[in-house]
Write a protein that holds these residues in place. Structure first.
Motif, PDB file in Angstrom:
ATOM      1  N   LYS A   1     -10.615   9.904  -5.327  1.00 31.68           N
ATOM      2  CA  LYS A   1      -9.814   9.114  -6.263  1.00 31.68           C
ATOM      3  C   LYS A   1      -9.661   9.850  -7.589  1.00 31.68           C
ATOM      4  O   LYS A   1      -8.578   9.832  -8.205  1.00 31.68           O
ATOM      5  CB  LYS A   1     -10.457   7.753  -6.479  1.00 31.68           C
ATOM      6  CG  LYS A   1      -9.605   6.810  -7.322  1.00 31.68           C
ATOM      7  CD  LYS A   1     -10.233   5.433  -7.403  1.00 31.68           C
ATOM      8  CE  LYS A   1      -9.356   4.478  -8.214  1.00 31.68           C
ATOM      9  NZ  LYS A   1      -9.937   3.117  -8.283  1.00 31.68           N
TER      10      LYS A   1
ATOM     11  N   CYS B   1      -5.496   1.899  10.650  1.00 29.77           N
ATOM     12  CA  CYS B   1      -4.264   1.449   9.993  1.00 29.77           C
ATOM     13  C   CYS B   1      -3.057   1.740  10.872  1.00 29.77           C
ATOM     14  O   CYS B   1      -1.919   1.548  10.450  1.00 29.77           O
ATOM     15  CB  CYS B   1      -4.111   2.133   8.635  1.00 29.77           C
ATOM     16  SG  CYS B   1      -3.991   3.929   8.725  1.00 29.77           S
TER      17      CYS B   1
ATOM     18  N   ARG C   1      -3.178  10.106   0.670  1.00 29.83           N
ATOM     19  CA  ARG C   1      -2.646   8.769   0.900  1.00 29.83           C
ATOM     20  C   ARG C   1      -3.013   8.266   2.297  1.00 29.83           C
ATOM     21  O   ARG C   1      -3.460   9.027   3.161  1.00 29.83           O
ATOM     22  CB  ARG C   1      -1.115   8.766   0.779  1.00 29.83           C
ATOM     23  CG  ARG C   1      -0.559   9.380  -0.479  1.00 29.83           C
ATOM     24  CD  ARG C   1       0.956   9.400  -0.399  1.00 29.83           C
ATOM     25  NE  ARG C   1       1.552  10.161  -1.487  1.00 29.83           N
ATOM     26  CZ  ARG C   1       2.852  10.431  -1.575  1.00 29.83           C
ATOM     27  NH1 ARG C   1       3.683   9.980  -0.635  1.00 29.83           N
ATOM     28  NH2 ARG C   1       3.321  11.122  -2.586  1.00 29.83           N
ATOM     29  N   MET C   2      -2.756   6.962   2.475  1.00 25.47           N
ATOM     30  CA  MET C   2      -2.900   6.385   3.813  1.00 25.47           C
ATOM     31  C   MET C   2      -1.948   7.078   4.781  1.00 25.47           C
ATOM     32  O   MET C   2      -0.824   7.421   4.430  1.00 25.47           O
ATOM     33  CB  MET C   2      -2.603   4.881   3.760  1.00 25.47           C
ATOM     34  CG  MET C   2      -2.767   4.169   5.086  1.00 25.47           C
ATOM     35  SD  MET C   2      -2.282   2.423   5.001  1.00 25.47           S
ATOM     36  CE  MET C   2      -3.551   1.786   3.930  1.00 25.47           C
TER      37      MET C   2
ATOM     38  N   SER D   1     -10.992   4.935  -1.842  1.00 28.17           N
ATOM     39  CA  SER D   1     -11.710   4.047  -2.754  1.00 28.17           C
ATOM     40  C   SER D   1     -12.321   4.870  -3.887  1.00 28.17           C
ATOM     41  O   SER D   1     -12.023   6.061  -4.049  1.00 28.17           O
ATOM     42  CB  SER D   1     -12.791   3.270  -1.987  1.00 28.17           C
ATOM     43  OG  SER D   1     -13.678   4.159  -1.328  1.00 28.17           O
TER      44      SER D   1
ATOM     45  N   VAL E   1       0.852  -1.186   0.000  1.00 27.69           N
ATOM     46  CA  VAL E   1       0.000   0.000   0.000  1.00 27.69           C
ATOM     47  C   VAL E   1       0.887   1.235   0.000  1.00 27.69           C
ATOM     48  O   VAL E   1       1.878   1.308   0.739  1.00 27.69           O
ATOM     49  CB  VAL E   1      -0.921  -0.003   1.241  1.00 27.69           C
ATOM     50  CG1 VAL E   1      -1.838   1.215   1.215  1.00 27.69           C
ATOM     51  CG2 VAL E   1      -1.731  -1.281   1.287  1.00 27.69           C
TER      52      VAL E   1
ATOM     53  N   THR F   1      -7.384   6.098   6.173  1.00 19.51           N
ATOM     54  CA  THR F   1      -7.025   4.676   6.183  1.00 19.51           C
ATOM     55  C   THR F   1      -7.130   4.047   4.796  1.00 19.51           C
ATOM     56  O   THR F   1      -6.469   3.049   4.521  1.00 19.51           O
ATOM     57  CB  THR F   1      -7.931   3.896   7.147  1.00 19.51           C
ATOM     58  OG1 THR F   1      -9.290   3.987   6.695  1.00 19.51           O
ATOM     59  CG2 THR F   1      -7.836   4.481   8.556  1.00 19.51           C
ATOM     60  N   ASN F   2      -7.948   4.636   3.901  1.00 20.97           N
ATOM     61  CA  ASN F   2      -8.089   4.062   2.558  1.00 20.97           C
ATOM     62  C   ASN F   2      -8.764   5.069   1.649  1.00 20.97           C
ATOM     63  O   ASN F   2      -9.586   5.887   2.095  1.00 20.97           O
ATOM     64  CB  ASN F   2      -8.926   2.777   2.622  1.00 20.97           C
ATOM     65  CG  ASN F   2      -8.958   2.055   1.287  1.00 20.97           C
ATOM     66  OD1 ASN F   2      -7.959   2.012   0.563  1.00 20.97           O
ATOM     67  ND2 ASN F   2     -10.101   1.485   0.943  1.00 20.97           N
TER      68      ASN F   2
ATOM     69  N   SER G   1       0.264  -1.326   8.816  1.00 24.48           N
ATOM     70  CA  SER G   1      -1.175  -1.060   8.660  1.00 24.48           C
ATOM     71  C   SER G   1      -2.065  -2.216   9.101  1.00 24.48           C
ATOM     72  O   SER G   1      -3.214  -2.307   8.667  1.00 24.48           O
ATOM     73  CB  SER G   1      -1.483  -0.699   7.197  1.00 24.48           C
ATOM     74  OG  SER G   1      -0.599   0.296   6.735  1.00 24.48           O
TER      75      SER G   1
END
Length: 279
Positions: free
Chosen positions: A140, A213, A153-154, A135, A94, A132-133, A252
């Motif tokens: 995006k 994470c 980013r994470m 999607s 990741v 944390t993510n 994470s």
């Protein structure tokens, strides 16, 4: 033939019987040899003569026929089937906000949110929310066009959303906001320390949830962590509210990182410190 033997009293004829050669062989009844001719060997052969001649087959020496030795057939060595090496599934790496040049980095994201989702998952920390993510969604689409250093980013920390700085208010904006959405982001510089536990516990109270994470250091107790802080450099000291993002290369995954903190004797811990609280 007969010979006449004379004696002073009378004479008589004595028959001389010549035994067959087969009987001489069987009963060793030869009368002489070449070396001692003239010496007679007396053998009683009357019984043998009455039984008749001995079959020649009985006098032959039978030898077993030598069986031919079979030619050895070359045997091929056993075929070794080599198993292909087992494939080790490596989880996809990741992209995280670590080891960036020029950190800390503060930047702003401005997007137009319509009916679709913003497309970002957040973890609530002490005075900010952490990504944390990312999607499918508006964020995006932003990342596909934005410069690398300004892509969300994470482990990035969002300090405000549409001027809202309280944690619960920022979460509500993510869920309900439409139109223009402005995010203020802080990307902090991580650091890594090595801690030898020995037979001591790690010595910290940690907080995380299912979507986390990272793990938050909520309290420092007696143990290896406190001992480390006593001798660490100023820029390496671990404090309350720091985030643990990696333990011994495991990133994470809080549950796995927690097990490593409990069981490993030597620890390599990567952390991130949140930005100062806004006044």
């Amino acid at each position: 033939q007969a010979r006449r033997h004379f004696s002073p009293c009378s004479w008589r004829t004595v028959p001389i019987v010549r035994s067959p050669s087969s009987l001489r062989a069987m009963f060793a009844a030869c009368c002489c040899t070449e070396e001692n001719q003239g010496e007679a060997v007396v053998v009683d052969v009357q019984d043998a003569l009455e039984e008749g001649p001995v079959p020649v087959a009985q006098l032959q020496v039978h030898k077993e026929e030598e069986k031919p030795v079979p030619t050895p057939v070359p045997v091929a060595p056993p075929k070794v089937i080599e198993e292909p090496p087992k494939r080790v599934e490596v989880p996809p790496k990741v992209e995280v906000a670590t080891n960036d040049v020029g950190l800390p980095h503060y930047f702003t994201i401005q997007v137009q949110k319509e009916d679709g989702p913003l497309g970002v998952m957040l973890d609530i920390k002490s005075h900010c929310v952490v990504v944390t993510n990312v999607s499918d969604g508006t964020i995006k689409q932003w990342n596909e066009k934005a410069p690398t250093q300004d892509q969300l980013r994470m482990h990035d920390m969002i300090t405000a959303i549409n001027e809202k700085t309280h944690k619960e208010a920022m979460i509500k904006e993510v869920q309900e906001a439409k139109g223009t959405v402005v995010l203020k982001v802080a990307r902090m510089k991580p650091w890594t320390v090595k801690i030898s536990k020995g037979d001591k516990p790690f010595g910290a109270a940690l907080r995380y949830d299912v979507a986390s994470c990272s793990m938050d250091v909520k309290e420092i107790r007696d143990g290896a962590l406190k001992d480390f802080n006593k001798v660490a450099k100023d820029d390496e000291i671990i404090k309350v509210d720091d985030f643990i993002t990696s333990v011994n290369g495991c990133e994470s995954k809080p549950e796995t990182m927690l097990e490593l903190l409990k069981n490993a004797g030597t620890l390599e811990v990567t952390l991130v410190r949140p930005p100062p609280r806004s006044k």
